[in-house]
Write a protein that holds these residues in place. Structure first.
Motif, PDB file in Angstrom:
ATOM      1  N   VAL A   5      -8.323 -10.596   5.277  1.00 20.19           N
ATOM      2  CA  VAL A   5      -8.102  -9.494   4.346  1.00 20.19           C
ATOM      3  C   VAL A   5      -8.636  -8.209   4.956  1.00 20.19           C
ATOM      4  O   VAL A   5      -9.438  -8.233   5.896  1.00 20.19           O
ATOM      5  CB  VAL A   5      -8.783  -9.764   2.987  1.00 20.19           C
ATOM      6  CG1 VAL A   5      -8.201 -11.003   2.342  1.00 20.19           C
ATOM      7  CG2 VAL A   5     -10.295  -9.908   3.145  1.00 20.19           C
ATOM      8  N   GLN A  16      -5.487  -9.541  -2.279  1.00 25.58           N
ATOM      9  CA  GLN A  16      -5.280  -9.909  -0.875  1.00 25.58           C
ATOM     10  C   GLN A  16      -5.647 -11.373  -0.650  1.00 25.58           C
ATOM     11  O   GLN A  16      -4.949 -12.101   0.065  1.00 25.58           O
ATOM     12  CB  GLN A  16      -6.125  -9.012   0.031  1.00 25.58           C
ATOM     13  CG  GLN A  16      -5.696  -7.551   0.056  1.00 25.58           C
ATOM     14  CD  GLN A  16      -6.459  -6.775   1.120  1.00 25.58           C
ATOM     15  OE1 GLN A  16      -6.456  -7.158   2.287  1.00 25.58           O
ATOM     16  NE2 GLN A  16      -7.106  -5.701   0.713  1.00 25.58           N
ATOM     17  N   SER A  20      -3.190 -14.371   0.516  1.00 24.11           N
ATOM     18  CA  SER A  20      -3.545 -15.167   1.691  1.00 24.11           C
ATOM     19  C   SER A  20      -3.506 -16.660   1.372  1.00 24.11           C
ATOM     20  O   SER A  20      -2.971 -17.467   2.142  1.00 24.11           O
ATOM     21  CB  SER A  20      -4.939 -14.759   2.181  1.00 24.11           C
ATOM     22  OG  SER A  20      -5.332 -15.549   3.288  1.00 24.11           O
TER      23      SER A  20
END
Length: 461
Positions: A5, A16, A20
């Motif tokens: 991130v 984020q 992910s």
């Protein structure tokens, strides 16, 4: 492997982290156990609180299942566009709320409104008007629904399937009062600081797209559409973008995206989970390849916007959005704020056009008249502007005229006596400084010839 991130970007860390984790799970089977929240926090160098927030987002969106006293497991069925996550991010955008409060529906006042076509076949329209009048006199009204009259959506489903090969259900259609309003609803629902929109430039819809505070990234329009390599370059830079395209009739360049480019764009966006917003404003005026929304698999990542406005007439302010089912609730939330009601009468009229078969008969005659008009326009332009300009355009509807030498925009406006059929584009884009957009369908051929003759005289000065 989890994607690192970046704390220096505007996107919140928890989103984020959520992105992910989702990307990590896409290559793994459903039921796969995630690392512990503590381990994920250590791997991504974030706090455990941030990971907890990310887990909550993913659980709400159905990506993972959180189990008490056990590690979370993947419940992701298949890779694809994560509409719930897009909606979640849009809701976080304060700019979107500011836009709704500040703009409402007022943006449309700044948009250029063209008159309707003077050669539309009137008999089917009059027959439908008479039938609608009888229905109203007999109190035969359809039940109102925020999403649009059910009978109209059912008939649209049949019409789109038979004429364009678009496979959808009435529950995936939202009726709106025109394409501009449809796009404004979509923009407010999905766009924001973290969801830019890639669009063909110069473009008619830029002011609408940017209303919610989203960055709009122009892609220069070419003769056969945005080249796939250009789109690929921008997708690589903007992973959470939308792509807005008007492949059939781009305003104001009058370019039409080739079928090869259209298929390449679709494949590229599908590969990278980029949602496509396909605006099909001129459908029905002339024969054309089918829209992207008819492609296999398009129901997951193409939002299709169609309309009757440009075929029946500009007083027919009615359009429709075909959208994935899991986005309907979000779009209706926004629609209730910016467009809570649309005309019952227009919906009844459209329903009667489809139910009676008048619309198909009308389009058959209209296409013939559009072709005749196209031949006449070409002859007029050739007579008066050969050697002074080049032009291209949509059959019978519009032309982009590029003059060999620039003329004063004010003089072009003044010579038209109020009804603007020739629009100077110098203020829109530097590349169009010597170009005029001509709407060919609003006046008789004799009046059009008089206008082009005056333009020719202006060029000769």
């Amino acid at each position: 492997m989890l994607t690192p991130v970046n704390p220096d970007t505007e996107m919140p860390l928890y989103l984020q982290v959520a992105c992910s984790i989702k990307k990590y799970l896409e290559s793994l089977p459903t039921g796969h156990k995630l690392p512990s929240q503590r381990n994920i926090a250590a791997l991504l160098n974030v706090s455990k609180t941030t990971v907890v927030e990310a887990f909550n987002v993913l659980a709400d969106d159905g990506v993972i299942a959180i189990r008490e006293k056990a590690r979370a497991v993947s419940s992701l069925k298949a890779p694809g566009i994560d509409w719930p996550l897009i909606i979640h991010k849009a809701r976080q955008s304060r700019a979107r709320d500011d836009a709704l409060e500040a703009h409402g529906g007022a943006y449309s006042k700044s948009l250029l409104m063209w008159p309707g076509m003077d050669f539309s076949p009137q008999t089917p329209l009059m027959e439908v008007s008479e039938a609608v009048a009888h229905r109203i006199a007999g109190a035969d009204f359809m039940n109102y629904d925020d999403i649009g009259f059910l009978q109209l959506r059912e008939l649209l489903t049949e019409h789109l399937k038979s004429s364009l090969g678009i496979d959808c259900s009435p529950e995936e259609i939202i009726i709106t009062s025109g394409i501009s309003n449809a796009l404004y609803i979509i923009a407010c629902a999905f766009f924001g600081r973290f969801a830019p929109v890639l669009y063909e430039a110069p473009g008619y819809y830029e002011s609408i797209l940017t209303s919610p505070g989203a960055p709009a990234i122009p892609l220069p329009m070419c003769a056969d559409g945005i080249p796939p390599e250009v789109l690929q370059h921008h997708i690589a830079r903007h992973r959470h973008a939308f792509f807005l395209t008007t492949p059939l009739a781009h305003w104001p360049t009058c370019h039409m995206t080739s079928e090869a480019n259209k298929q390449a764009q679709f494949a590229l966006c599908r590969k990278h989970d980029i949602p496509i917003i396909e605006v099909d404003a001129m459908r029905g005026l002339f024969d054309a390849p089918p829209p992207m929304r008819s492609y296999p698999g398009s129901e997951a990542n193409v939002i299709y916007v169609g309309t009757f406005t440009n075929t029946i007439g500009h007083s027919m302010r009615l359009a429709w959005i075909i959208t994935p089912r899991n986005t309907i609730k979000r779009l209706l939330e926004v629609k209730s704020q910016v467009e809570p009601r649309i005309s019952n009468l227009i919906q009844i009229y459209a329903e009667e056009m489809l139910r009676s078969g008048a619309y198909d008969r009308y389009l058959g005659t209209l296409k013939e008249k559009v072709w005749e008009r196209n031949q006449g326009i070409e002859a007029i332009l050739t007579r008066h502007l050969s050697g002074r300009a080049v032009w291209r355009g949509m059959p019978g509807v519009s032309r982009l005229i590029t003059l060999n030498a620039p003329v004063d925009a004010g003089s072009v406006i003044r010579m038209q006596d109020g009804q603007i059929s020739l629009l100077p584009l110098d203020a829109l884009d530097e590349s169009l400084a010597s170009s005029l957009y001509m709407y060919c369908a609003a006046d008789s051929l004799s009046n059009t010839e008089a206008l082009i003759r005056r333009l020719s005289q202006l060029c000769a000065r």
